[in-house]
Design an enzyme around this catalytic site. Structure first.
Site, mmCIF file in Angstrom:
data_model
loop_
_atom_site.group_PDB
_atom_site.id
_atom_site.type_symbol
_atom_site.label_atom_id
_atom_site.label_comp_id
_atom_site.label_asym_id
_atom_site.label_seq_id
_atom_site.Cartn_x
_atom_site.Cartn_y
_atom_site.Cartn_z
ATOM 1 N N ASP A 93 2.455 2.010 3.296
ATOM 2 C CA ASP A 93 3.339 1.017 3.921
ATOM 3 C C ASP A 93 4.784 1.414 3.639
ATOM 4 O O ASP A 93 5.668 1.192 4.456
ATOM 5 C CB ASP A 93 3.196 -0.388 3.290
ATOM 6 C CG ASP A 93 1.802 -0.952 3.382
ATOM 7 O OD1 ASP A 93 1.050 -0.549 4.277
ATOM 8 O OD2 ASP A 93 1.473 -1.814 2.528
ATOM 9 N N HIS A 143 0.883 -1.169 0.000
ATOM 10 C CA HIS A 143 0.000 0.000 0.000
ATOM 11 C C HIS A 143 0.920 1.219 0.000
ATOM 12 O O HIS A 143 1.983 1.179 0.632
ATOM 13 C CB HIS A 143 -0.849 0.122 1.267
ATOM 14 C CG HIS A 143 -1.746 -1.034 1.561
ATOM 15 N ND1 HIS A 143 -1.332 -2.152 2.216
ATOM 16 C CD2 HIS A 143 -3.066 -1.210 1.316
ATOM 17 C CE1 HIS A 143 -2.347 -2.981 2.357
ATOM 18 N NE2 HIS A 143 -3.422 -2.443 1.822
HETATM 19 C C1 XLS Z 1 -7.714 -6.711 4.219
HETATM 20 C C2 XLS Z 1 -7.165 -6.922 2.897
HETATM 21 C C3 XLS Z 1 -6.011 -6.001 2.517
HETATM 22 C C4 XLS Z 1 -5.800 -6.008 1.029
HETATM 23 C C5 XLS Z 1 -4.997 -4.879 0.491
HETATM 24 O O1 XLS Z 1 -8.455 -7.534 4.753
HETATM 25 O O2 XLS Z 1 -6.793 -8.263 2.761
HETATM 26 O O3 XLS Z 1 -4.870 -6.356 3.200
HETATM 27 O O4 XLS Z 1 -5.218 -7.198 0.608
HETATM 28 O O5 XLS Z 1 -5.555 -3.645 0.778
#
Ligand code: XLS
Ligand code: NI
Ligand code: NI
Length: 439
Positions: free
Chosen positions: A106, A103
């Site tokens: 991140d 993200h």
């Molecule tokens: C949350 C999601 C998230 C996505 C990416 O439950 O899995 O981590 O994979 O935003």
């Protein structure tokens, strides 16, 4: 390189086979082994999730984080992002994986203004680009975190306030720019807060239109920048929203078709999201594959006693084998890979636990693939489903499939063949035994 080594004492993780008792070796994941015409490396395209492995400190609603990552020591956001990137690329290299996913925030801490955030993203993606060149590690997909910041408490693309929608748009534009700059192969939308908490204050129809408009704009922008990859919707039924619009694979495919987005978008199926939607992982993969929309996988597992996204590392061989049967029958993933969207437990506080987690996850998928390949090549198994539908391969059954019968034809046929129905066993237990025999 010249930077600090974070995972001291752990060398590259190699395949040593099932007889090995080395906890820092793969027992089943052999990157170069060919299964069903492709190497395991090509089948899986294993990716590390930046957020869980290098950002998640183990905080939960009842307590603060328990991890003390040695790359989290600087108070300067740029330095701390670089340290985190050093740790991430060291870890991914040692695992021998080829990919990561992120993200936007991140990679580096969000700043107070969009302009400053963009500057930070530019700095860290410059840095990561050189790390990619050094190591050959690629970006499977990027995404924007449009759910953590309090501004998104009423949604991002589906927010009732246009100002917030615009802000989310700016953020997605920047995340797309970062993804394209790092040669990202795909781009993900997971709409954690694209949904509602209460229908009393929600215009659902309008919000769905807004979501489609937003996705169309993002797609058009990325295409205009030359992005050739696939966009993935990641379905999840709830959490953090009470109800998420991308509830499951079937709902998401219906939405994409309804708004003409199905040419550019496919699905990223997450194991624990499937189970939260009261489906199996195998079910969600099948629904996606039926429409040629099986794009990517977020690998993890839920907990049968808990009703939330526990994001544990995969270790259920039967569940994974059944998923890999769907995967192989579909001819693999459309552009994506297997991203470990999973986190070590809050009390797994040794740095080496991150290795055990990913080794176990990779071995579980490798074992699942090997079992699935054997089952699909088992004549006892593979002939069964085909034979079960044999009445559609000839005569009126085949005319029915072609669309050349009407309801009156069925009436006439059934009337003339009153005694033709012979009950046939579904043989579930027999089939389950075949799978277990190959494990
Ligand atoms: C949350 C999601 C998230 C996505 C990416 O439950 O899995 O981590 O994979 O935003
Ligand atoms: Ni996910
Ligand atoms: Ni998830």
């Amino acid at each position: 390189m010249g930077h600090k080594e974070y995972f001291k004492g752990v060398q590259s993780i190699a395949f040593e086979g099932r007889e090995s008792d080395n906890p820092f070796a793969f027992k089943y994941y052999n990157p170069d082994q060919i299964v069903a015409g492709k190497t395991m490396r090509e089948h899986f395209k294993f990716a590390i999730a930046y957020w869980h492995s290098f950002c998640g400190q183990g905080a939960d609603p009842f307590g603060a984080g328990t991890q003390n990552f040695p790359w989290d020591n600087s108070s300067d956001p740029i330095q701390s992002a670089k340290d985190k990137a050093d740790a991430a690329f060291e870890f991914i290299s040692k695992m021998g994986f080829d990919y990561f996913c992120f993200h936007d925030f991140d990679l580096i801490q969000e700043a107070d203004t969009l302009a400053e955030s963009e500057k930070r993203l530019n700095t860290i993606t410059d840095y990561i680009k050189t790390k990619q060149q050094e190591t050959g590690i690629k970006l499977l997909w990027g995404t924007a975190n449009c759910f953590s910041n309090p501004r998104y408490m009423n949604g991002a693309a589906t927010n009732p306030d246009f100002n917030v929608v615009a802000h989310a748009g700016a953020q997605v534009k920047m995340a797309l720019d970062a993804t394209i700059k790092l040669n990202g192969e795909n781009y993900v939308f997971w709409g954690g807060r694209e949904g509602y908490i209460s229908l009393l204050n929600t215009d659902m129809s309008r919000e769905l239109d807004h979501m489609a408009r937003f996705l169309t704009m993002a797609k058009d922008y990325a295409r205009a920048q030359g992005f050739k990859g696939t966009f993935f919707i990641e379905p999840k039924p709830m959490e953090p929203s009470k109800h998420q619009y991308d509830f499951d694979a079937a709902t998401s495919i219906g939405f994409l078709k309804n708004y003409g987005l199905h040419e550019d978008f496919k699905l990223n199926i997450e194991v624990n999201h499937a189970t939260l939607a009261q489906h199996t992982f195998e079910h969600e993969l099948t629904v996606a594959a039926n429409d040629n929309m099986l794009g990517s996988i977020d690998a993890n597992r839920g907990d049968y006693q808990n009703g939330w996204d526990t994001d544990q590392f995969p270790n259920n061989i039967e569940e994974t084998a059944r998923a890999m049967m769907v995967f192989l029958k579909a001819g693999g993933l459309q552009g994506g890979g297997v991203n470990f969207d999973a986190k070590i437990r809050r009390n797994s506080i040794d740095l080496e636990d991150l290795f055990h987690a990913h080794i176990g996850g990779a071995d579980t998928f490798a074992r699942g693939l090997l079992v699935a390949d054997k089952v699909l090549n088992d004549a006892q198994f593979s002939s069964f489903v085909k034979e079960r539908y044999a009445s559609f391969d000839k005569g009126n059954g085949s005319e029915f499939e072609k669309g050349s019968l009407n309801l009156t034809d069925l009436y006439n046929f059934a009337g003339a063949n009153n005694s033709a129905i012979v009950p046939a066993s579904g043989k579930q237990e027999y089939l389950e035994n075949i799978i277990n025999n190959h494990i």
